[in-house]
Design a protein around this motif. Sequence first.
Motif, PDB file in Angstrom:
ATOM      1  N   GLY A  22       0.828  -1.199   0.000  1.00 16.44           N
ATOM      2  CA  GLY A  22       0.000   0.000   0.000  1.00 16.44           C
ATOM      3  C   GLY A  22       0.864   1.251   0.000  1.00 16.44           C
ATOM      4  N   VAL A  23       1.920   1.234   0.796  1.00 15.47           N
ATOM      5  CA  VAL A  23       2.879   2.347   0.809  1.00 15.47           C
ATOM      6  C   VAL A  23       3.537   2.476  -0.563  1.00 15.47           C
ATOM      7  CG1 VAL A  23       5.005   3.233   1.846  1.00 15.47           C
ATOM      8  CG2 VAL A  23       3.304   2.107   3.279  1.00 15.47           C
ATOM      9  N   PHE A  24       3.829   1.335  -1.172  1.00 14.19           N
ATOM     10  CA  PHE A  24       4.423   1.303  -2.502  1.00 14.19           C
ATOM     11  C   PHE A  24       3.495   1.970  -3.518  1.00 14.19           C
ATOM     12  CE2 PHE A  24       5.673  -0.975  -6.423  1.00 14.19           C
ATOM     13  CZ  PHE A  24       7.032  -0.761  -6.376  1.00 14.19           C
ATOM     14  N   ALA A  25       2.191   1.638  -3.429  1.00 13.86           N
ATOM     15  CA  ALA A  25       1.209   2.211  -4.352  1.00 13.86           C
ATOM     16  C   ALA A  25       1.060   3.710  -4.143  1.00 13.86           C
ATOM     17  CB  ALA A  25      -0.137   1.516  -4.167  1.00 13.86           C
ATOM     18  N   VAL A  26       1.121   4.154  -2.891  1.00 15.28           N
ATOM     19  CA  VAL A  26       1.004   5.582  -2.596  1.00 15.28           C
ATOM     20  C   VAL A  26       2.132   6.360  -3.257  1.00 15.28           C
ATOM     21  CG1 VAL A  26       1.251   7.275  -0.728  1.00 15.28           C
ATOM     22  CG2 VAL A  26      -0.316   5.358  -0.468  1.00 15.28           C
ATOM     23  N   SER A  27       3.336   5.789  -3.250  1.00 15.23           N
ATOM     24  CA  SER A  27       4.471   6.483  -3.867  1.00 15.23           C
ATOM     25  C   SER A  27       4.284   6.602  -5.378  1.00 15.23           C
ATOM     26  CB  SER A  27       5.787   5.750  -3.548  1.00 15.23           C
ATOM     27  OG  SER A  27       5.869   4.509  -4.212  1.00 15.23           O
ATOM     28  N   PHE A  28       3.554   5.656  -5.984  1.00 15.26           N
ATOM     29  CA  PHE A  28       3.213   5.765  -7.407  1.00 15.26           C
ATOM     30  C   PHE A  28       2.154   6.836  -7.622  1.00 15.26           C
ATOM     31  CE2 PHE A  28       5.331   1.850  -8.691  1.00 15.26           C
ATOM     32  CZ  PHE A  28       5.583   2.090 -10.033  1.00 15.26           C
ATOM     33  N   GLY A  29       1.176   6.866  -6.716  1.00 15.85           N
ATOM     34  CA  GLY A  29       0.063   7.784  -6.872  1.00 15.85           C
ATOM     35  C   GLY A  29       0.446   9.244  -6.798  1.00 15.85           C
ATOM     36  N   ILE A  30       1.508   9.544  -6.048  1.00 13.19           N
ATOM     37  CA  ILE A  30       1.892  10.949  -5.890  1.00 13.19           C
ATOM     38  C   ILE A  30       2.801  11.429  -7.022  1.00 13.19           C
ATOM     39  CG2 ILE A  30       4.019  10.658  -4.532  1.00 13.19           C
ATOM     40  CD1 ILE A  30       2.983  12.955  -2.748  1.00 13.19           C
ATOM     41  N   ARG A  31       3.237  10.535  -7.868  1.00  8.78           N
ATOM     42  CA  ARG A  31       4.153  10.934  -8.948  1.00  8.78           C
ATOM     43  C   ARG A  31       3.573  11.999  -9.880  1.00  8.78           C
ATOM     44  NH1 ARG A  31       7.610   5.654 -10.972  1.00  8.78           N
ATOM     45  NH2 ARG A  31       8.202   4.936  -8.892  1.00  8.78           N
ATOM     46  N   PRO A  32       2.291  11.901 -10.261  1.00  9.34           N
ATOM     47  CA  PRO A  32       1.761  12.978 -11.098  1.00  9.34           C
ATOM     48  C   PRO A  32       1.838  14.350 -10.441  1.00  9.34           C
ATOM     49  CG  PRO A  32       0.324  11.061 -11.205  1.00  9.34           C
ATOM     50  CD  PRO A  32       1.319  10.795 -10.124  1.00  9.34           C
ATOM     51  N   VAL A  33       1.746  14.384  -9.102  1.00  9.05           N
ATOM     52  CA  VAL A  33       1.886  15.666  -8.393  1.00  9.05           C
ATOM     53  C   VAL A  33       3.310  16.191  -8.565  1.00  9.05           C
ATOM     54  CG1 VAL A  33       1.704  16.836  -6.163  1.00  9.05           C
ATOM     55  CG2 VAL A  33       0.136  14.956  -6.723  1.00  9.05           C
ATOM     56  N   GLY A  34       4.285  15.298  -8.406  1.00  6.75           N
ATOM     57  CA  GLY A  34       5.683  15.692  -8.639  1.00  6.75           C
ATOM     58  C   GLY A  34       5.903  16.155 -10.062  1.00  6.75           C
ATOM     59  N   ALA A  35       5.231  15.485 -11.007  1.00  5.85           N
ATOM     60  CA  ALA A  35       5.353  15.874 -12.422  1.00  5.85           C
ATOM     61  C   ALA A  35       4.821  17.280 -12.651  1.00  5.85           C
ATOM     62  CB  ALA A  35       4.611  14.879 -13.308  1.00  5.85           C
ATOM     63  N   MET A  36       3.708  17.611 -11.995  1.00  2.00           N
ATOM     64  CA  MET A  36       3.112  18.939 -12.156  1.00  2.00           C
ATOM     65  C   MET A  36       3.980  20.035 -11.552  1.00  2.00           C
ATOM     66  SD  MET A  36       0.275  18.765 -13.855  1.00  2.00           S
ATOM     67  CE  MET A  36      -0.525  20.303 -13.447  1.00  2.00           C
ATOM     68  N   VAL A  37       4.865  19.647 -10.640  1.00  2.00           N
ATOM     69  CA  VAL A  37       5.771  20.626 -10.027  1.00  2.00           C
ATOM     70  C   VAL A  37       7.091  20.706 -10.796  1.00  2.00           C
ATOM     71  CG1 VAL A  37       7.136  21.181  -7.960  1.00  2.00           C
ATOM     72  CG2 VAL A  37       4.765  20.390  -7.727  1.00  2.00           C
ATOM     73  N   PHE A  38       7.751  19.564 -10.978  1.00  2.00           N
ATOM     74  CA  PHE A  38       9.088  19.577 -11.562  1.00  2.00           C
ATOM     75  C   PHE A  38       9.088  19.773 -13.077  1.00  2.00           C
ATOM     76  CE2 PHE A  38       9.934  17.187  -7.585  1.00  2.00           C
ATOM     77  CZ  PHE A  38      10.906  18.014  -7.077  1.00  2.00           C
ATOM     78  N   GLY A  39       8.013  19.328 -13.757  1.00  2.00           N
ATOM     79  CA  GLY A  39       7.945  19.547 -15.203  1.00  2.00           C
ATOM     80  C   GLY A  39       7.973  21.024 -15.549  1.00  2.00           C
ATOM     81  N   PRO A  40       7.007  21.815 -15.052  1.00  2.00           N
ATOM     82  CA  PRO A  40       7.024  23.258 -15.323  1.00  2.00           C
ATOM     83  C   PRO A  40       8.260  23.948 -14.759  1.00  2.00           C
ATOM     84  CG  PRO A  40       4.878  22.568 -14.493  1.00  2.00           C
ATOM     85  CD  PRO A  40       5.793  21.390 -14.351  1.00  2.00           C
ATOM     86  N   LEU A  41       8.745  23.459 -13.610  1.00  2.00           N
ATOM     87  CA  LEU A  41       9.931  24.074 -13.017  1.00  2.00           C
ATOM     88  C   LEU A  41      11.128  23.953 -13.952  1.00  2.00           C
ATOM     89  CD1 LEU A  41      10.724  25.485 -10.327  1.00  2.00           C
ATOM     90  CD2 LEU A  41      11.548  23.254  -9.536  1.00  2.00           C
ATOM     91  N   GLY A  42      11.275  22.782 -14.571  1.00  2.00           N
ATOM     92  CA  GLY A  42      12.382  22.580 -15.505  1.00  2.00           C
ATOM     93  C   GLY A  42      12.280  23.444 -16.737  1.00  2.00           C
ATOM     94  N   ASP A  43      11.036  23.718 -17.190  1.00  2.00           N
ATOM     95  CA  ASP A  43      10.863  24.607 -18.336  1.00  2.00           C
ATOM     96  C   ASP A  43      11.140  26.064 -17.968  1.00  2.00           C
ATOM     97  OD1 ASP A  43      10.195  22.728 -20.323  1.00  2.00           O
ATOM     98  OD2 ASP A  43       8.125  22.610 -19.597  1.00  2.00           O
ATOM     99  N   ARG A  44      11.009  26.388 -16.680  1.00  2.00           N
ATOM    100  CA  ARG A  44      11.235  27.775 -16.261  1.00  2.00           C
ATOM    101  C   ARG A  44      12.663  28.031 -15.787  1.00  2.00           C
ATOM    102  NH1 ARG A  44       6.489  27.317 -13.059  1.00  2.00           N
ATOM    103  NH2 ARG A  44       7.769  27.698 -11.217  1.00  2.00           N
ATOM    104  N   ILE A  45      13.253  27.092 -15.042  1.00  2.00           N
ATOM    105  CA  ILE A  45      14.576  27.364 -14.454  1.00  2.00           C
ATOM    106  C   ILE A  45      15.673  26.481 -15.029  1.00  2.00           C
ATOM    107  CG2 ILE A  45      13.463  28.086 -12.302  1.00  2.00           C
ATOM    108  CD1 ILE A  45      14.568  25.477 -11.047  1.00  2.00           C
ATOM    109  N   GLY A  46      15.338  25.510 -15.879  1.00  2.00           N
ATOM    110  CA  GLY A  46      16.370  24.716 -16.532  1.00  2.00           C
ATOM    111  C   GLY A  46      16.365  23.255 -16.151  1.00  2.00           C
ATOM    112  N   ARG A  47      16.875  22.436 -17.092  1.00  2.00           N
ATOM    113  CA  ARG A  47      16.940  20.991 -16.864  1.00  2.00           C
ATOM    114  C   ARG A  47      17.958  20.655 -15.772  1.00  2.00           C
ATOM    115  NH1 ARG A  47      12.928  22.336 -20.158  1.00  2.00           N
ATOM    116  NH2 ARG A  47      13.340  22.093 -22.393  1.00  2.00           N
ATOM    117  N   LYS A  48      19.087  21.328 -15.790  1.00  2.00           N
ATOM    118  CA  LYS A  48      20.160  21.026 -14.849  1.00  2.00           C
ATOM    119  C   LYS A  48      19.690  21.164 -13.402  1.00  2.00           C
ATOM    120  CE  LYS A  48      24.482  22.948 -13.092  1.00  2.00           C
ATOM    121  NZ  LYS A  48      25.614  23.861 -13.336  1.00  2.00           N
TER     122      LYS A  48
END
Length: 448
Positions: A68-94
């Motif tokens: 269940g903990v394993f599944a939760v870590s999968f479930g939150i990935r889209p939230v991380g994507a919504m944060v780090f995806g736009p962040l990388g487009d604004r401040i850089g891939r590095k």
Amino acid sequence: MPTSSTDVTTEDRVTTDVVALRRSVAAGAVGVFVHWFDWAAYAYLAGTVATVFFPSEDATTGLLAVFGVFAVSFGIRPVGAMVFGPLGDRIGRKRTLSLVIFMMSGATLTIGLLPGYASIGVAAPVLLVVLRLVQGFAAGGEFGSAASFLAESSPRRRRGFGVSWLEVGSLLGFLAGSFVFLLLSTGLDDGQLTSWGWRIPFLVAAPLGVIGFIIRNKIEDTPEYRALEASDTLPRRPVRELFRSNKKQMFQAAGLMTAMHVPFYAVLTYLVTYETDDLGHSADTAALLSTVISLLGLVLVPVFGMLSDRVGRKPVFVGATAALLVLATPAFLLMRTGLAGTWIAGLLLGVILAAILGTYAVWSAEIFPTRTRQSGLSISYNLTAALFAGTVPYLMTVLISATGSTLVPGPYLMVAAAGGLVAALSLKETAGSTLLRPEDVSGATPER
């Protein structure tokens, strides 16, 4: 004969390209390696982790809590994507590459040092959940950051080969985690494994993460991102821009990625359970086949990436998904004929998977404009992963139980292949294309 200045220039440029490609591959793939090493270690040590953090008279209850903990870590990935995806487009891939691996490694190290239930009571499983959430959140930014970086850093005519090493890193991490578990399970008794042995993989992953952080911190950002920076056209709201202008590309990328996620988890993880529970093979034999398929992938994934540079993304990916569509169900029929049939079918599916792994990431990266590339890759990848990746073992088990047919995985793989094939046929060939488009630096007006 003296070497002409033209020859020297060409030779120097080729050497520079090779060195730059190696540096980019190391920076892009190291985080994926660390992530999958941790994933494999946690999955294989699930029973031990359940004993340490979720003690219960019913062992199944503890194991379900761990997964269940394993599944939760999968479930939150889209939230991380919504944060780090736009962040990388604004401040850089590095910067996002460095931040993501720092967060993942820090959480992994802390898990390795975390006291168990016997020491701090209910705080132990609560902290484990929090740390897995941090890992999942950071993992949501890993693929988009790494794929964007590798695509934009690789030489144009070797881009498929360069980006394919992202999946080599995944397979290496998975194999390394499996190997460490094998060493622990054969070298330690149950008491030692429960007392302290389970911590070793998580503690080992931490210095690997530090090395990755140092590598990523020393690299330069990609030429495409720096061009946007120099022209002062970095997107202010990349997600809004993505959904306004690149919805079609998101659906196309999602199709390519679903055609990767389903066979990846079906062939490399679920197949072990299928062999033991439904075909009656021994666990050792099933694990050996999984290892051989992974080793085969290590060799073939960059070969298919290189082939896509020569003949195009479309012929390789369409050929692979068409083969999966036609051969998936016959492969599972062949598995029912005995051990030899299982190995032939498993290796056949492994070759098809390697072709998909070698092309889907680079093709997905090439269809997005530079302005929204990391956002598009991150969101498409993690949404499809949440929906179609971690659910594969569960759905296969439920469907086989409901229908009584051990052929269920075949049609399921066919559905994923059909979706990928439709997406691929709707796309234009992109091999050798430029990633920085006119609208990236001049045609698109930065949002205020």
